[in-house]
Motif scaffolding. Structure first.
Motif, PDB file in Angstrom:
ATOM      1  N   THR A 110       2.988  12.558  -4.774  1.00 39.07           N
ATOM      2  CA  THR A 110       3.402  13.924  -5.578  1.00 39.07           C
ATOM      3  C   THR A 110       2.127  14.513  -5.902  1.00 39.07           C
ATOM      4  OG1 THR A 110       5.417  13.541  -6.961  1.00 39.07           O
ATOM      5  CG2 THR A 110       4.371  15.603  -7.234  1.00 39.07           C
ATOM      6  N   TYR A 140      -3.751  21.353 -17.806  1.00 38.90           N
ATOM      7  CA  TYR A 140      -3.083  21.068 -17.574  1.00 38.90           C
ATOM      8  C   TYR A 140      -2.685  19.968 -16.606  1.00 38.90           C
ATOM      9  CZ  TYR A 140      -5.037  23.841 -13.717  1.00 38.90           C
ATOM     10  OH  TYR A 140      -6.335  23.828 -12.058  1.00 38.90           O
ATOM     11  N   THR A 142      -0.605  18.988 -12.935  1.00 36.72           N
ATOM     12  CA  THR A 142       0.947  19.428 -12.469  1.00 36.72           C
ATOM     13  C   THR A 142       1.168  19.341 -10.940  1.00 36.72           C
ATOM     14  OG1 THR A 142       2.147  21.212 -12.844  1.00 36.72           O
ATOM     15  CG2 THR A 142       0.015  22.253 -12.518  1.00 36.72           C
ATOM     16  N   ASP A 145       2.471  22.333  -6.266  1.00 34.50           N
ATOM     17  CA  ASP A 145       3.427  23.475  -5.617  1.00 34.50           C
ATOM     18  C   ASP A 145       4.246  23.800  -6.601  1.00 34.50           C
ATOM     19  OD1 ASP A 145       5.069  20.918  -6.436  1.00 34.50           O
ATOM     20  OD2 ASP A 145       6.274  21.153  -5.071  1.00 34.50           O
ATOM     21  N   ARG A 146       4.232  23.401  -8.632  1.00 31.42           N
ATOM     22  CA  ARG A 146       4.645  23.729  -9.593  1.00 31.42           C
ATOM     23  C   ARG A 146       3.503  24.374 -10.356  1.00 31.42           C
ATOM     24  NH1 ARG A 146       8.628  19.487 -12.422  1.00 31.42           N
ATOM     25  NH2 ARG A 146       8.567  21.376 -13.871  1.00 31.42           N
ATOM     26  N   TYR A 147       2.511  25.138 -10.087  1.00 31.78           N
ATOM     27  CA  TYR A 147       1.213  25.526 -11.022  1.00 31.78           C
ATOM     28  C   TYR A 147       1.400  26.754 -11.042  1.00 31.78           C
ATOM     29  CZ  TYR A 147      -3.061  27.100 -11.857  1.00 31.78           C
ATOM     30  OH  TYR A 147      -4.457  27.743 -12.368  1.00 31.78           O
ATOM     31  N   GLU A 149       4.278  28.348 -12.471  1.00 26.93           N
ATOM     32  CA  GLU A 149       5.919  28.212 -12.993  1.00 26.93           C
ATOM     33  C   GLU A 149       4.961  27.179 -14.879  1.00 26.93           C
ATOM     34  OE1 GLU A 149       9.365  24.706 -13.590  1.00 26.93           O
ATOM     35  OE2 GLU A 149       8.806  25.239 -11.556  1.00 26.93           O
ATOM     36  N   THR A 150       4.111  26.212 -13.909  1.00 27.67           N
ATOM     37  CA  THR A 150       4.031  25.223 -15.305  1.00 27.67           C
ATOM     38  C   THR A 150       2.706  26.098 -16.197  1.00 27.67           C
ATOM     39  OG1 THR A 150       4.070  22.886 -13.667  1.00 27.67           O
ATOM     40  CG2 THR A 150       2.205  23.162 -16.069  1.00 27.67           C
ATOM     41  N   ARG A 156       2.541  21.957 -20.193  1.00 28.31           N
ATOM     42  CA  ARG A 156       1.981  21.577 -18.981  1.00 28.31           C
ATOM     43  C   ARG A 156       0.832  20.506 -18.537  1.00 28.31           C
ATOM     44  NH1 ARG A 156      -1.137  26.145 -21.776  1.00 28.31           N
ATOM     45  NH2 ARG A 156      -3.224  24.618 -22.011  1.00 28.31           N
TER      46      ARG A 156
END
Length: 186
Positions: A110, A140, A142, A145-147, A149-150, A156
Motif C-alpha cells: 500500500t 500522520y 496514512t 488515498d486516505r490522506y 480523510e485521515t 492519524r
C-alpha cells in the motif's frame, strides 16, 4: 585565531556535520544499506518511537529492527525539512536535535505518506558525530488515498492497519514541549 572565533567555527562545522549525518540516515534507509549504520549510530545507541513500536538498544539490535521494517516495506523516499540543533553547554561533544521530514513508502503493498519527526541526541565520537538516541514520532502515517480523510481525525497513525493516535502536535495532545522551549530560549 582567537579562542572565541575558533569555538564559533567549530560549532559551524559541527552543525554542518550533523546536517549531513541526518541526511545520510535518510539515504541509508532508502537504499537499505545496513552496513552504513555504524556511520550513523553509536555502538550503544537507542532507537525508539512515540507509539512504542520501536525500542532497540545497541547497533546490532537496531540493524535487526530496521531489517524487520524493510521486510514490510517496498520502495521508500525520505526527505528532510530541516534540523534544529542545541549543543550541551556542559559537554561540547553532546547535542540534541529535532529533525522534521516526510516519507513516501510502500507498506505491505500500500502506498503511504508519512509526516515525521525525530527527537535526537548526538554524541561526538572519535569517528565524528553519531546518533546516540533517536525517538521517531508521526504526525500522520496514512495510505496515500486516505490522506484527506485521515487528516480530519486525531487517529492519524494507520501504519499498522488500525487507527492509532498521532504522536503530535503536542499542543493538541498535551505532550511535553520542554525540548521546543529550550531551543527557543537559547
Amino acid at each position: 585565531m582567537t579562542a572565541e572565533l575558533e569555538s564559533r567555527l567549530r560549532r559551524v562545522e559541527d552543525r554542518q556535520e550533523l546536517a549531513e549525518l541526518v541526511l545520510l540516515y535518510f539515504h541509508v534507509m532508502d537504499e537499505r544499506d545496513l552496513d552504513l549504520l555504524p556511520k550513523i549510530f553509536t555502538q550503544d545507541a537507542h532507537l525508539g518511537s512515540g507509539d512504542g513500536v520501536f525500542d532497540a538498544t545497541g547497533l546490532d539490535t537496531i540493524a535487526e529492527t530496521y531489517q524487520g521494517r524493510f521486510d514490510a516495506l517496498g520502495a521508500t523516499f525520505h526527505y528532510s525539512h530541516g534540523l534544529i540543533v542545541a549543543f550541551d553547554d556542559a559537554d561540547p561533544d553532546v547535542a540534541s536535535g529535532t529533525l522534521t521530514g516526510h516519507a513516501e513508502v510502500v507498506r505491505n503493498g500500500t502506498p503511504m505518506i508519512v509526516g515525521l519527526r525525530y527527537a535526537d541526541t548526538y554524541r561526538r565520537t572519535s569517528d565524528g558525530w553519531r546518533i546516540a538516541n533517536r525517538v521517531m514520532s508521526y504526525f500522520y502515517y496514512t495510505p496515500a488515498d486516505r490522506y484527506v480523510e485521515t487528516m480530519r481525525t486525531g487517529d492519524r497513525n494507520l501504519a499498522y492497519g488500525d487507527p492509532r493516535p498521532a504522536d503530535w502536535p503536542s499542543v493538541l495532545t498535551g505532550g511535553d514541549l520542554s525540548w521546543l522551549r529550550s531551543l527557543a530560549n537559547r
